[in-house]
Design a protein around this motif. Structure first.
Motif, PDB file in Angstrom:
ATOM      1  N   ALA A 163       0.829  -1.208   0.000  1.00 40.08           N
ATOM      2  CA  ALA A 163       0.000   0.000   0.000  1.00 40.08           C
ATOM      3  C   ALA A 163       0.860   1.253   0.000  1.00 40.08           C
ATOM      4  N   LYS A 164       1.901   1.264   0.809  1.00 40.84           N
ATOM      5  CA  LYS A 164       2.783   2.423   0.868  1.00 40.84           C
ATOM      6  C   LYS A 164       3.452   2.698  -0.478  1.00 40.84           C
ATOM      7  N   LYS A 165       3.771   1.653  -1.197  1.00 41.38           N
ATOM      8  CA  LYS A 165       4.488   1.812  -2.459  1.00 41.38           C
ATOM      9  C   LYS A 165       3.560   2.117  -3.624  1.00 41.38           C
ATOM     10  N   PHE A 166       2.427   1.417  -3.703  1.00 38.66           N
ATOM     11  CA  PHE A 166       1.593   1.495  -4.907  1.00 38.66           C
ATOM     12  C   PHE A 166       0.281   2.267  -4.716  1.00 38.66           C
ATOM     13  N   PHE A 167      -0.093   2.527  -3.462  1.00 40.18           N
ATOM     14  CA  PHE A 167      -1.353   3.226  -3.213  1.00 40.18           C
ATOM     15  C   PHE A 167      -1.135   4.409  -2.264  1.00 40.18           C
ATOM     16  N   PRO A 168      -0.322   5.382  -2.650  1.00 34.97           N
ATOM     17  CA  PRO A 168      -0.071   6.522  -1.762  1.00 34.97           C
ATOM     18  C   PRO A 168      -1.323   7.324  -1.463  1.00 34.97           C
ATOM     19  N   GLU A 169      -2.300   7.301  -2.366  1.00 34.70           N
ATOM     20  CA  GLU A 169      -3.556   8.018  -2.131  1.00 34.70           C
ATOM     21  C   GLU A 169      -4.321   7.419  -0.960  1.00 34.70           C
ATOM     22  N   LEU A 170      -4.172   6.132  -0.738  1.00 35.58           N
ATOM     23  CA  LEU A 170      -4.859   5.449   0.351  1.00 35.58           C
ATOM     24  C   LEU A 170      -4.028   5.452   1.626  1.00 35.58           C
ATOM     25  N   SER A 171      -2.742   5.211   1.511  1.00 41.20           N
ATOM     26  CA  SER A 171      -1.896   4.987   2.690  1.00 41.20           C
ATOM     27  C   SER A 171      -1.380   6.272   3.318  1.00 41.20           C
ATOM     28  N   VAL A 172      -1.792   7.418   2.817  1.00 40.21           N
ATOM     29  CA  VAL A 172      -1.308   8.698   3.346  1.00 40.21           C
ATOM     30  C   VAL A 172      -1.581   8.843   4.836  1.00 40.21           C
ATOM     31  N   GLY A 173      -2.657   8.248   5.323  1.00 39.59           N
ATOM     32  CA  GLY A 173      -2.999   8.357   6.738  1.00 39.59           C
ATOM     33  C   GLY A 173      -2.012   7.668   7.666  1.00 39.59           C
ATOM     34  N   PHE A 174      -1.211   6.742   7.144  1.00 42.53           N
ATOM     35  CA  PHE A 174      -0.215   6.075   7.977  1.00 42.53           C
ATOM     36  C   PHE A 174       0.770   7.070   8.588  1.00 42.53           C
ATOM     37  N   ASN A 175       0.938   8.221   7.961  1.00 39.67           N
ATOM     38  CA  ASN A 175       1.903   9.218   8.426  1.00 39.67           C
ATOM     39  C   ASN A 175       1.364  10.103   9.543  1.00 39.67           C
ATOM     40  N   ASP A 176       0.085   9.985   9.846  1.00 44.50           N
ATOM     41  CA  ASP A 176      -0.498  10.808  10.902  1.00 44.50           C
ATOM     42  C   ASP A 176       0.058  10.361  12.261  1.00 44.50           C
ATOM     43  N   PRO A 177       0.523  11.296  13.094  1.00 42.50           N
ATOM     44  CA  PRO A 177       1.136  10.914  14.382  1.00 42.50           C
ATOM     45  C   PRO A 177       0.173  10.226  15.347  1.00 42.50           C
ATOM     46  N   ARG A 178      -1.128  10.321  15.095  1.00 38.13           N
ATOM     47  CA  ARG A 178      -2.094   9.658  15.970  1.00 38.13           C
ATOM     48  C   ARG A 178      -2.225   8.174  15.683  1.00 38.13           C
ATOM     49  N   VAL A 179      -1.620   7.713  14.587  1.00 35.49           N
ATOM     50  CA  VAL A 179      -1.798   6.331  14.124  1.00 35.49           C
ATOM     51  C   VAL A 179      -0.672   5.440  14.634  1.00 35.49           C
ATOM     52  N   GLU A 180      -1.053   4.340  15.256  1.00 36.32           N
ATOM     53  CA  GLU A 180      -0.110   3.293  15.663  1.00 36.32           C
ATOM     54  C   GLU A 180      -0.441   2.029  14.880  1.00 36.32           C
ATOM     55  N   ILE A 181       0.510   1.526  14.122  1.00 38.63           N
ATOM     56  CA  ILE A 181       0.305   0.318  13.321  1.00 38.63           C
ATOM     57  C   ILE A 181       0.898  -0.876  14.056  1.00 38.63           C
ATOM     58  N   LEU A 182       0.083  -1.882  14.281  1.00 39.02           N
ATOM     59  CA  LEU A 182       0.523  -3.125  14.899  1.00 39.02           C
ATOM     60  C   LEU A 182       0.346  -4.262  13.903  1.00 39.02           C
TER      61      LEU A 182
END
Length: 276
Positions: A115-134
């Motif tokens: 997603a980070k590589k091919f879908f930047p329009e979707l994965s942009v929210g991963f960069n929000d500081p409120r988001v924790e990915i497990l």
């Protein structure tokens, strides 16, 4: 030579899209992950040869899964998202300023990386500081985190492979316990045309656990049958009793206060699925 991607949507129904280029194909510990650049829908993500999302119609699903629940709960500070490694749901959740923390539990690291590589329009929210990915099992996570979340969203694939547990009775009971005293759940619940038994079972199970359960729907062109259902199960708040004038102004393509209310208007055939 023409190249086509074909999904067997049921044993008797297929959908095919013409492919300009295969951008990625890999096998994770859980599933086959592929990205195609298609003529009709642009970049398309498929897991185990089943369409998950694409650039052209993704906003319908992601907006409906997220904004209905977040606008029903009056103060959703802590949100859990299970699945949705493409990032589209995270992108929509972080549009809400009152959300302080988003815990995103995705079992497959490869999906996140793709997603980070091919879908930047979707994965942009991963960069929000409120988001924790497990990178973890969502079934296990809700079992281990009781009385923690205001809103839980289940952005799951079809009920096969690693996603089977996300449709089980024990999972929904653990979700209930993972929610705070006024929390609510929103889950995608498949096609009203091709998953009738599953919808009826899930709805009946949730009604035995939550005091309020409502199904709503939208149209996602690449999903089987087009019509797609979601189910909201709430400890307290009714999505039809909210003051729509207080909804935050959101930049969306499908969801609106009017759509929020109308999505719960079920055709008689859909209504039969949840009333028997």
């Amino acid at each position: 030579m023409e190249v086509w991607f074909t999904e067997d949507q049921t044993k008797d129904l297929r959908i095919s899209v013409r492919v300009k280029e295969v951008l990625f194909s890999g096998q994770s510990p859980f599933q086959k992950v592929a990205v195609y650049d298609t003529v009709e829908f642009g970049r398309l993500l498929a897991l185990d040869n089943i369409i998950q999302t694409n650039i052209r119609d993704e906003y319908v699903y992601h907006e409906m899964l997220t904004h209905v629940g977040l606008n029903t709960h009056p103060n959703p500070k802590k949100v859990l998202l299970i699945g949705g490694g493409d990032g589209g749901s995270v992108r929509e959740i972080v549009k809400h300023d009152n959300v302080e923390k988003v815990v995103h539990v995705e079992i497959d690291q490869m999906v996140i990386d793709v997603a980070k590589k091919f879908f930047p329009e979707l994965s942009v929210g991963f960069n929000d500081p409120r988001v924790e990915i497990l990178v973890d099992d969502g079934v296990k996570h809700v079992k281990e985190n009781k009385n923690t979340y205001d809103v839980i969203m289940v952005d799951s694939p079809d009920p096969i492979g690693p996603a089977v547990g996300l449709y089980g009775d024990d999972f929904y009971r653990n979700v209930h316990e993972a929610l705070r005293e006024d929390g609510l759940l929103v889950a995608q619940t498949e096609s009203p045309h091709f998953n009738r038994d599953l919808i009826a079972r899930v709805h009946a199970t949730l009604k035995n656990i939550f005091p309020l359960v409502r199904m709503f729907w939208a149209v996602v062109p690449t999903y089987p049958g087009g019509a797609w259902t979601f189910t909201l199960a709430s400890k307290k708040y009714d999505p039809l009793a909210v003051d729509m004038d207080k909804f935050p102004a959101l930049k969306t393509k499908w969801y609106s206060p009017e759509i929020h209310r109308s999505a719960f208007v079920l055709p008689p055939y859909f209504q039969e699925l949840v009333t028997g």
